[in-house]
Design a protein around this motif. Structure first.
Motif, short mmCIF file in Angstrom:
data_model
loop_
_atom_site.label_atom_id
_atom_site.label_comp_id
_atom_site.label_asym_id
_atom_site.label_seq_id
_atom_site.Cartn_x
_atom_site.Cartn_y
_atom_site.Cartn_z
N TYR A 1 44.42 23.77 51.38
CA TYR A 1 44.53 23.50 52.81
C TYR A 1 44.03 24.67 53.65
CZ TYR A 1 47.24 19.23 52.01
OH TYR A 1 47.64 17.97 51.64
N LEU A 2 44.00 25.87 53.08
CA LEU A 2 43.51 27.03 53.83
C LEU A 2 42.05 26.88 54.23
CD1 LEU A 2 45.03 30.18 52.05
CD2 LEU A 2 45.77 29.08 54.17
N PHE A 3 41.30 26.09 53.48
CA PHE A 3 39.88 25.90 53.81
C PHE A 3 39.70 25.19 55.14
CE2 PHE A 3 39.80 26.74 49.31
CZ PHE A 3 38.61 27.40 49.10
N GLU A 4 40.76 24.55 55.63
CA GLU A 4 40.70 23.87 56.93
C GLU A 4 40.73 24.84 58.10
OE1 GLU A 4 39.89 20.80 57.05
OE2 GLU A 4 41.60 19.46 56.76
N LEU A 5 41.21 26.05 57.86
CA LEU A 5 41.43 26.99 58.95
C LEU A 5 40.17 27.80 59.23
CD1 LEU A 5 44.94 28.29 57.85
CD2 LEU A 5 44.36 26.20 59.10
N ARG A 6 39.85 27.95 60.51
CA ARG A 6 38.62 28.66 60.85
C ARG A 6 38.71 30.13 60.44
NH1 ARG A 6 41.28 27.71 65.54
NH2 ARG A 6 41.94 29.55 66.73
N ASP A 7 37.63 30.61 59.92
CA ASP A 7 37.47 32.01 59.50
C ASP A 7 38.31 32.39 58.28
OD1 ASP A 7 35.68 32.45 61.57
OD2 ASP A 7 37.27 33.02 62.97
N ALA B 1 43.18 21.89 44.91
CA ALA B 1 42.23 21.09 45.69
C ALA B 1 42.86 20.56 46.98
CB ALA B 1 41.71 19.93 44.84
N SER B 2 44.14 20.22 46.92
CA SER B 2 44.98 19.87 48.08
C SER B 2 44.72 18.51 48.71
CB SER B 2 44.90 20.94 49.18
OG SER B 2 45.49 22.14 48.75
N ASP B 3 43.47 18.19 49.10
CA ASP B 3 43.27 16.96 49.87
C ASP B 3 41.80 16.56 49.83
OD1 ASP B 3 44.38 15.05 52.03
OD2 ASP B 3 42.63 15.93 53.00
N VAL B 4 41.54 15.25 49.63
CA VAL B 4 40.16 14.75 49.52
C VAL B 4 39.37 15.01 50.80
CG1 VAL B 4 38.75 12.68 49.31
CG2 VAL B 4 40.69 13.01 47.78
N SER B 5 39.97 14.67 51.94
CA SER B 5 39.24 14.84 53.21
C SER B 5 38.94 16.31 53.48
CB SER B 5 40.04 14.24 54.37
OG SER B 5 41.31 14.85 54.49
N TRP C 1 33.14 25.10 46.86
CA TRP C 1 32.33 25.44 45.68
C TRP C 1 31.94 26.92 45.65
CZ3 TRP C 1 31.67 23.84 41.04
CH2 TRP C 1 31.99 22.53 40.73
N GLU C 2 31.81 27.53 46.82
CA GLU C 2 31.52 28.96 46.84
C GLU C 2 32.63 29.74 46.15
OE1 GLU C 2 31.00 32.64 50.03
OE2 GLU C 2 30.88 30.57 50.74
N ILE C 3 33.87 29.36 46.42
CA ILE C 3 35.03 30.04 45.81
C ILE C 3 35.22 29.61 44.36
CG2 ILE C 3 37.53 30.33 45.93
CD1 ILE C 3 35.92 31.80 48.13
N VAL C 4 35.15 28.30 44.11
CA VAL C 4 35.37 27.78 42.76
C VAL C 4 34.38 28.36 41.77
CG1 VAL C 4 35.22 25.70 41.33
CG2 VAL C 4 36.54 25.67 43.46
N GLU C 5 33.11 28.33 42.14
CA GLU C 5 32.06 28.76 41.21
C GLU C 5 32.09 30.27 40.97
OE1 GLU C 5 27.48 27.35 40.30
OE2 GLU C 5 28.30 27.18 42.33
N LYS C 6 32.42 31.04 42.01
CA LYS C 6 32.41 32.50 41.88
C LYS C 6 33.67 33.07 41.25
CE LYS C 6 29.38 33.90 45.73
NZ LYS C 6 29.37 34.63 47.03
N TYR C 7 34.82 32.47 41.57
CA TYR C 7 36.07 33.16 41.27
C TYR C 7 37.09 32.37 40.44
CZ TYR C 7 34.36 35.98 45.20
OH TYR C 7 33.60 36.75 46.03
N ALA C 8 37.07 31.05 40.48
CA ALA C 8 38.20 30.28 39.93
C ALA C 8 38.28 30.35 38.40
CB ALA C 8 38.13 28.83 40.37
N ASP C 9 39.48 30.63 37.90
CA ASP C 9 39.80 30.55 36.47
C ASP C 9 40.55 29.26 36.16
OD1 ASP C 9 38.99 33.33 35.51
OD2 ASP C 9 40.38 33.84 37.12
N ILE C 10 41.28 28.76 37.16
CA ILE C 10 42.07 27.53 37.02
C ILE C 10 41.89 26.71 38.29
CG2 ILE C 10 44.38 26.55 36.62
CD1 ILE C 10 45.27 29.33 35.62
N ILE C 11 41.78 25.40 38.13
CA ILE C 11 41.75 24.53 39.30
C ILE C 11 42.72 23.38 39.10
CG2 ILE C 11 39.80 23.08 38.53
CD1 ILE C 11 38.92 23.20 41.55
N PHE C 12 43.47 23.06 40.15
CA PHE C 12 44.43 21.95 40.13
C PHE C 12 43.95 20.87 41.08
CE2 PHE C 12 47.15 25.73 39.31
CZ PHE C 12 47.59 25.39 38.03
#
Length: 413
Positions: free
Chosen positions: A218-224, A247-251, A261-272
Motif C-alpha cells: 500500500y505504500l506504493f500509493e503514497l506520493r514520493d 502485493a497488497s492490492d490489485v488496483s 517491478w523496480e523494487i521487486v526486480e532489484k531488491y525482493a527476496d520474498i514476495i507475498f
C-alpha cells in the motif's frame, strides 16, 4: 455496548466529535476483550529498556487505525457509497460518515494488513519454542494525536514495537470498514500523516539492525514514498538483510506497476501475493493459473508465496511452483487470512526451515486458525500451540538438506 477511553482521549457521547479528535470507542466487546486478554498475557514490551540489539523483522508500512462497524445497504445508499469498494476520503468526508454512524456499534484497532502479519509473527515467536524469541518492529507515520498514541500502544502491547517518532501536530490516518449483512466490506481511508513516510535518521539507524525488512504494498500509493522504499531496500541489502514485499492490492499494482517491478526486480527476496495480485504483477489475464503466475514470479524472486483461497496456495522457487493444500478448518471469517499466511512463512524462514512444503504448511496452518475465528488477529494461545507443533515437527524431521534449491527445498538466502 461499551464505551472505552482511548489512551487519554476525552470520551464523547456522539460520533460527530470523532471526525475531529477521535474521542470515543464503542464496540460489542467480543474481539477487543480477546485482544485485552492477549495483551495482559504478553505484557508491556514497549519499555525502551527492553529493546533488543537487533530486530528479526522490521515492517515498513501504513499506520492506520481501523474503525469497523456493521451497517445495512440503505446506510451506504444514503451516503452515496458504492458497496465493496475502497475509497480515499478527506477530513470532512470522514467526519460526515462517522457522524452518520452515531449510535452504531463499532471497534477500533491498530489496523492494517502489515500490522496483522507482524502481530501474528510476534505471537508465534513470543516464547523460546524451537528457537529464540522473535523480535518484531514496525516503522511508519503517525501523528502526535490521541489516535497515534492508541496505535503505538496497541502494537507495543502485542509485542510489536513501533519505532518511528510521532509527527508533531500530525493527524493519524484511519480506515472506516463498513460491513453489510452479505459480508461485503466498504472501506474508506483517511490517510492523514500516513500519506507521507520519510527516510529519516530513525529509519536509517534501524535498518542495519534488521534481519528481514517487510515493505507493505500500500505504500506504493503514497506520493514520493517510492524514494523511501528504494532507500530502505538498498540499505537493507547493503547490511545483509532480506527484503520481503507484500502485493497488497490489485488496483494498487495496476496503478504503480513500474514502481512495483523496480523494487521487486532489484531488491525482493520474498514476495507475498494472492492469486489475483500475482497475475496482476505478471500482467497475466484471469485465465492464467495461480501456479503459472507463481512460476513466473519465482524467476525473479527467490521465494514466492501465492495464496488461492480455499483452493490452497503455492510456494515458488526457481521457476517451480510447489502446491500447498489448505489446512482443514470451519471458516468463520476469511478477513486477514493472507496476512496470517505471510506470518507463517516468515516464521518458518526465521526458524531455519528449508523445506518449501513445510514452510507452506506452516503458513496454511496459521491462516486456517485465523479463518476459524472472528477477527483478523492470531490469538496468543493459538500462536503458542502452533509454535509448539512446528518445533515438534522440525525436531522429529530430517535436518539434512541439499545445498542447491530444488522442488521441495530452498537454500539459505
Amino acid at each position: 455496548m461499551k464505551i472505552k477511553r482511548v489512551w487519554g482521549c476525552r470520551c464523547s457521547s456522539s460520533f460527530s466529535s470523532f471526525g475531529e479528535d477521535a474521542g470515543e470507542v464503542c464496540d460489542n466487546g467480543s474481539e477487543d476483550d480477546e485482544d485485552e486478554r492477549d495483551d495482559e498475557e504478553e505484557g508491556d514490551f514497549g519499555s525502551p529498556l527492553l529493546l533488543p540489539e537487533r530486530w528479526d523483522v522490521l515492517g515498513l508500512g501504513q499506520a492506520m487505525v481501523d474503525f469497523s462497524g456493521t451497517v445495512d445497504d440503505e446506510f451506504l445508499k444514503k451516503l452515496g457509497l458504492e458497496k465493496g469498494t475502497r475509497k480515499v476520503v478527506n477530513h470532512e468526508e470522514r467526519g460526515r460518515i462517522l457522524q452518520a454512524m452515531d449510535g452504531c456499534s463499532y471497534k477500533a484497532a491498530a489496523g492494517g494488513s502489515l500490522s496483522n502479519s507482524l502481530v501474528a509473527l510476534a505471537r508465534l515467536g513470543s516464547r523460546p519454542i524451537g528457537g529464540p524469541i522473535i523480535n518484531v518492529a514496525m516503522a511508519g507515520s503517525v501523528g502526535s494525536d490521541p489516535l497515534g498514541s492508541f496505535y503505538r500502544a496497541k502494537l507495543r502491547r502485542a509485542n510489536v514495537q513501533f519505532l518511528s517518532s510521532p509527527i508533531t501536530d500530525g493527524t493519524t490516518g484511519t480506515v472506516i470498514v463498513l460491513t453489510t449483512p452479505d459480508a461485503q466490506r466498504t472501506m474508506l481511508a483517511y490517510q492523514g500523516t500516513s500519506s507521507t513516510v520519510n527516510y529519516d535518521t530513525s529509519l536509517a539507524n534501524i535498518i542495519p539492525k534488521t534481519n528481514i525488512l517487510v515493505v507493505e504494498g500500500y505504500l506504493f500509493e503514497l506520493r514520493d514514498t517510492i524514494k523511501t522504499i528504494a532507500k530502505a531496500c538498498e540499505e537493507a541489502r547493503r547490511s545483509g538483510a532480506l527484503v520481503a514485499v507484500t502485493a497488497s492490492d490489485v488496483s494498487c499494482i495496476e496503478r504503480h506497476f513500474d514502481d512495483f517491478w523496480e523494487i521487486v526486480e532489484k531488491y525482493a527476496d520474498i514476495i507475498f501475493a494472492n492469486s489475483d495480485e500475482a497475475r496482476a504483477l505478471c500482467n497475466f489475464t484471469s485465465k492464467e493459473s495461480s501456479a503459472s503466475a507463481t512460476r513466473y514470479l519465482s524467476l525473479f524472486v527467490p521465494l514466492v508465496s501465492v495464496t488461492d483461497g480455499q483452493r490452497g496456495s503455492f510456494i515458488g522457487v526457481k521457476g517451480e511452483a510447489v502446491y500447498i493444500p489448505p489446512s482443514p478448518c470451519l471458516a468463520v471469517d476469511t478477513c486477514g487470512a493472507g496476512d496470517a499466511y505471510a506470518s507463517g512463512i516468515l516464521y518458518g524462514v526465521l526458524r531455519g526451515i528449508s523445506d518449501v512444503k513445510r514452510i507452506g504448511k506452516i503458513g496454511a496452518s496459521v491462516a486456517a486458525t485465523v479463518v476459524g475465528q472472528q477477527g483478523t488477529r492470531l490469538r496468543v494461545s493459538d500462536a503458542v500451540k502452533l509454535a509448539e507443533s512446528v518445533a515438534f515437527q522440525h525436531k522429529t524431521s530430517s535436518t539434512s538438506f541439499p545445498s542447491d534449491v530444488g522442488t521441495d527445498h530452498i537454500s539459505s538466502f
